[in-house]
Motif scaffolding. Structure first.
Motif, short mmCIF file in Angstrom:
data_model
loop_
_atom_site.label_atom_id
_atom_site.label_comp_id
_atom_site.label_asym_id
_atom_site.label_seq_id
_atom_site.Cartn_x
_atom_site.Cartn_y
_atom_site.Cartn_z
N PHE A 1 0.78 -1.19 0.11
CA PHE A 1 -0.03 -0.01 0.13
C PHE A 1 0.97 1.05 -0.03
O PHE A 1 0.53 2.17 -0.63
N ILE A 2 2.02 1.20 0.73
CA ILE A 2 2.74 2.20 0.72
C ILE A 2 4.16 2.09 0.06
O ILE A 2 4.74 0.77 0.36
N GLY A 3 4.54 2.83 -0.90
CA GLY A 3 5.68 2.65 -1.73
C GLY A 3 5.69 3.77 -2.50
O GLY A 3 4.75 4.31 -3.11
N VAL A 4 7.06 3.97 -2.93
CA VAL A 4 7.39 5.22 -3.79
C VAL A 4 6.71 5.07 -5.19
O VAL A 4 6.44 5.92 -6.03
N SER A 5 6.59 3.62 -5.61
CA SER A 5 6.00 3.44 -6.91
C SER A 5 4.31 3.35 -7.02
O SER A 5 3.86 3.07 -7.89
N ASN A 6 3.71 3.65 -5.72
CA ASN A 6 2.36 3.53 -5.74
C ASN A 6 1.75 4.93 -5.52
O ASN A 6 1.84 5.45 -4.64
N TYR A 7 0.68 5.35 -6.42
CA TYR A 7 0.12 6.42 -6.43
C TYR A 7 -1.31 6.17 -6.72
O TYR A 7 -1.74 5.28 -7.66
N TRP A 8 -2.25 6.46 -5.82
CA TRP A 8 -3.47 5.93 -5.85
C TRP A 8 -4.52 7.23 -6.06
O TRP A 8 -4.33 8.16 -5.47
N GLY A 9 -5.22 6.65 -7.10
CA GLY A 9 -6.29 7.74 -7.87
C GLY A 9 -7.43 7.44 -7.57
O GLY A 9 -8.03 6.44 -7.51
N TRP A 10 -8.07 8.54 -7.60
CA TRP A 10 -9.69 8.44 -8.03
C TRP A 10 -10.22 9.02 -9.12
O TRP A 10 -9.72 9.98 -9.53
N LEU B 1 -12.12 20.43 -9.60
CA LEU B 1 -13.04 19.80 -8.30
C LEU B 1 -12.25 20.11 -7.21
O LEU B 1 -12.70 19.69 -6.13
N ARG B 2 -11.37 20.97 -7.18
CA ARG B 2 -10.41 21.17 -6.00
C ARG B 2 -11.23 21.92 -4.73
O ARG B 2 -11.21 21.33 -3.49
N SER B 3 -12.22 22.81 -5.00
CA SER B 3 -12.68 23.29 -3.89
C SER B 3 -14.04 22.42 -3.11
O SER B 3 -14.37 22.68 -2.12
N ARG B 4 -14.25 21.16 -3.71
CA ARG B 4 -15.16 20.39 -3.17
C ARG B 4 -14.75 19.08 -2.80
O ARG B 4 -15.39 18.20 -2.38
N THR B 5 -13.31 18.71 -2.99
CA THR B 5 -12.86 17.34 -2.89
C THR B 5 -11.78 17.17 -1.81
O THR B 5 -10.91 18.14 -1.74
N THR B 6 -11.90 16.27 -1.13
CA THR B 6 -10.77 15.96 -0.15
C THR B 6 -10.56 14.25 -0.50
O THR B 6 -11.38 13.57 -0.70
N ILE B 7 -9.07 13.97 -0.37
CA ILE B 7 -8.88 12.62 -0.77
C ILE B 7 -7.73 12.32 0.62
O ILE B 7 -7.04 13.28 0.92
N SER B 8 -8.20 11.07 1.43
CA SER B 8 -7.11 10.94 2.47
C SER B 8 -7.22 9.46 2.13
O SER B 8 -7.45 8.65 1.73
N ARG B 9 -6.49 8.84 3.35
CA ARG B 9 -6.02 7.33 3.59
C ARG B 9 -5.77 6.90 5.04
O ARG B 9 -5.67 8.03 5.81
N ASP B 10 -6.05 5.83 5.15
CA ASP B 10 -5.74 5.14 6.27
C ASP B 10 -4.72 4.03 6.16
O ASP B 10 -5.13 3.02 5.57
N THR B 11 -3.46 4.28 6.68
CA THR B 11 -2.59 3.20 6.19
C THR B 11 -2.63 1.99 7.07
O THR B 11 -2.13 1.02 6.57
N SER B 12 -3.38 2.11 8.10
CA SER B 12 -3.69 0.74 8.94
C SER B 12 -4.36 -0.25 8.22
O SER B 12 -4.59 -1.19 8.61
#
Length: 123
Positions: free
Chosen positions: A29-38, A65-76
């Protein structure tokens, strides 16, 4: 092989916030070669990039969409979240989470996709 599964409500009222979750399995899940997109595909239109989150937690959002969008993660939990507020019927479509080897804003650059989730915005 990495697998992505989107989850969330399939129906949202106008002006409400759409909240989706993407759960990642089968790969790091975490790695420099992983970019997670929507990304999403509005009705009758091509797929479009919404935004994404890098290995360091930094996020990028499509300007319209910047004013309306939030992207976050839970690494656990190996999860990525999308929050899109003040939705309108124009936000109706299929929403996908996907993986790319680095920050990418074009759908073609993503090499692993979830199955997608249909979201309908209607009163």
């Amino acid at each position: 092989q990495v697998q992505l599964v989107e989850s969330g409500p399939g129906f949202v009222r106008p002006s409400q916030t759409l909240s989706l979750t993407c759960t990642v399995s089968g790969g790091p899940f975490i790695g420099v070669s992983n970019y997670w997109g929507w990304l999403r595909q509005p009705v009758g239109e091509d797929e479009e990039w919404i935004g994404g989150i890098s290995f360091d937690g930094s996020t990028d959002i499509s300007p319209p969409l910047r004013s309306r969008t939030t992207i976050s993660r839970d690494t656990s939990k190996n999860q990525i979240f999308l929050h899109l507020k003040s939705v309108t019927p124009q936000d109706t479509g299929i929403y996908y989470c996907a993986r790319a080897p680095a920050i990418r804003t074009v759908p073609e650059a993503y090499d692993a996709w979830g199955q997608g989730i249909q979201v309908t915005v209607s009163s």
